[in-house]
Design an enzyme around this catalytic site. Sequence first.
Site, short mmCIF file in Angstrom:
data_model
loop_
_atom_site.label_atom_id
_atom_site.label_comp_id
_atom_site.label_asym_id
_atom_site.label_seq_id
_atom_site.Cartn_x
_atom_site.Cartn_y
_atom_site.Cartn_z
N ASN A 31 -69.07 50.02 -6.02
CA ASN A 31 -67.85 50.50 -6.67
C ASN A 31 -66.81 50.69 -5.56
O ASN A 31 -66.88 51.66 -4.82
CB ASN A 31 -68.15 51.82 -7.39
CG ASN A 31 -66.90 52.47 -7.95
OD1 ASN A 31 -65.83 51.85 -7.99
ND2 ASN A 31 -67.02 53.73 -8.36
N TRP A 32 -65.89 49.75 -5.48
CA TRP A 32 -64.90 49.81 -4.40
C TRP A 32 -63.80 50.84 -4.69
O TRP A 32 -62.99 51.12 -3.82
CB TRP A 32 -64.28 48.42 -4.18
CG TRP A 32 -65.11 47.52 -3.33
CD1 TRP A 32 -66.44 47.67 -3.05
CD2 TRP A 32 -64.68 46.35 -2.62
NE1 TRP A 32 -66.87 46.65 -2.22
CE2 TRP A 32 -65.80 45.82 -1.95
CE3 TRP A 32 -63.46 45.68 -2.52
CZ2 TRP A 32 -65.73 44.67 -1.16
CZ3 TRP A 32 -63.39 44.52 -1.74
CH2 TRP A 32 -64.52 44.02 -1.06
N LYS A 33 -63.75 51.35 -5.92
CA LYS A 33 -62.69 52.30 -6.29
C LYS A 33 -61.33 51.68 -5.97
O LYS A 33 -61.17 50.48 -6.10
CB LYS A 33 -62.93 53.65 -5.60
CG LYS A 33 -64.38 54.12 -5.76
CD LYS A 33 -64.63 55.53 -5.36
CE LYS A 33 -66.09 55.87 -5.60
NZ LYS A 33 -66.41 57.28 -5.47
N HIS B 64 -66.56 57.01 -15.28
CA HIS B 64 -66.77 57.52 -13.92
C HIS B 64 -66.14 58.91 -13.82
O HIS B 64 -65.09 59.16 -14.42
CB HIS B 64 -66.15 56.57 -12.89
CG HIS B 64 -66.56 56.91 -11.49
ND1 HIS B 64 -66.00 57.97 -10.81
CD2 HIS B 64 -67.49 56.37 -10.67
CE1 HIS B 64 -66.58 58.06 -9.61
NE2 HIS B 64 -67.49 57.10 -9.50
N GLU C 197 -64.45 60.28 -11.65
CA GLU C 197 -63.06 60.29 -11.16
C GLU C 197 -62.09 59.97 -12.30
O GLU C 197 -61.00 60.50 -12.36
CB GLU C 197 -62.93 59.31 -9.99
CG GLU C 197 -63.60 59.88 -8.74
CD GLU C 197 -64.10 58.85 -7.75
OE1 GLU C 197 -63.74 57.67 -7.85
OE2 GLU C 197 -64.88 59.25 -6.85
N GLU D 32 -74.62 60.08 -11.82
CA GLU D 32 -73.89 60.39 -10.60
C GLU D 32 -73.50 61.87 -10.59
O GLU D 32 -72.51 62.26 -11.23
CB GLU D 32 -72.61 59.55 -10.51
CG GLU D 32 -72.84 58.06 -10.48
CD GLU D 32 -71.67 57.33 -9.81
OE1 GLU D 32 -71.94 56.62 -8.83
OE2 GLU D 32 -70.53 57.49 -10.25
N GLY E 210 -69.17 60.83 -2.64
CA GLY E 210 -68.28 60.82 -1.48
C GLY E 210 -68.43 62.02 -0.55
O GLY E 210 -67.60 62.24 0.33
N SER F 25 -73.34 59.15 -2.78
CA SER F 25 -73.71 59.14 -1.36
C SER F 25 -74.99 58.35 -1.08
O SER F 25 -75.75 58.69 -0.17
CB SER F 25 -73.83 60.57 -0.82
OG SER F 25 -72.58 61.23 -0.89
N GLY G 117 -70.66 53.71 -3.79
CA GLY G 117 -69.23 53.73 -3.51
C GLY G 117 -68.94 53.35 -2.07
O GLY G 117 -68.92 52.16 -1.72
N GLY G 118 -68.74 54.34 -1.23
CA GLY G 118 -68.32 54.11 0.16
C GLY G 118 -69.14 53.05 0.89
O GLY G 118 -68.59 52.20 1.59
P1 PGA Z 1 -70.21 57.25 -3.13
O1 PGA Z 1 -69.57 56.97 -4.58
O2 PGA Z 1 -71.34 56.30 -2.95
O3 PGA Z 1 -69.07 56.99 -2.17
O4 PGA Z 1 -70.65 58.67 -3.12
C1 PGA Z 1 -70.39 56.60 -5.66
C2 PGA Z 1 -69.54 56.43 -6.88
O5 PGA Z 1 -68.57 57.18 -7.07
O6 PGA Z 1 -69.80 55.53 -7.70
#
Ligand code: PGA
Length: 250
Positions: free
Chosen positions: A12-14, A98, A100, A168, A174, A213, A234-235
């Site tokens: 997930n590149w956001k 998600h 966010e 999640e 993050g 994470s 994500g990251g």
């Molecule tokens: P993260 O994000 O791996 O950077 O914690 C995961 C996500 O939000 O899908």
Amino acid sequence: MADTVGTLIAGNWKMNGLTASLSEVETLKNALSGADARECDVALCLPATLIGKAVDVADGVFSMGGQDCHTLVSGAHTGDISAEMLKDLGAIYVIVGHSERRADHHEEDSVVASKANAAIRAGLVPIICVGETENERKFGTALSVVEMQLAASVPDAAQEAPFVIAYEPVWAIGTGLTPTLDDIAEMHKSIRDNLVGRFGDKGAKVPVLYGGSMKPSNAAEILAIDHVNGGLVGGASLKADDFIEIIKAV
Ligand code: PGA
């Protein structure tokens, strides 16, 4: 991981990535093109601006997904993107719900369910996200919160279509923090029981991903837990080399 359930590692590149970042897509494609490079499905959920180009670069070696979609097919909704538009670009998946989006855009479970319905309507596979906040974990309500999210965010139409659940924990996204392996196991077992209770045999085969994470150093131990059928990353998906390490951990 149960044999009957497919495994998916999804990035997930956001809101990250410009045209230059397609070099990461290319690196990933080259790494996955080799024989027996992986034992799972791989997808990158990219900003909509990059999906079409990335589909060309990946050349079928792995899949692309969107990160959100509108509930409707088309219309006067400036700035929004429909599931049909993502499908038209060559996307296979779309993330819905998600945390966010739930926080930044006030998306309630009912909206998430409508978006999952839209994805199914368009022929995309929705990756439906659920997860508790830090306080909900602290006060011991994580399991019941996620149970309620599942009930209200997963539409009935999911009975007849492929879909994916991503657990999640909001506080793990993050932050570098992750639940204990026992807590992940407890939650994934609860999600599995819930899906089987509602969808029967179908519920036993829905991939349930862990996200929050996940990185090369913890992927193997998390992916080894019962009922963890992959990850939403994500990251650590932004750099192909890290993402490849996680795929290898499967
Ligand atoms: P993260 O994000 O791996 O950077 O914690 C995961 C996500 O939000 O899908």
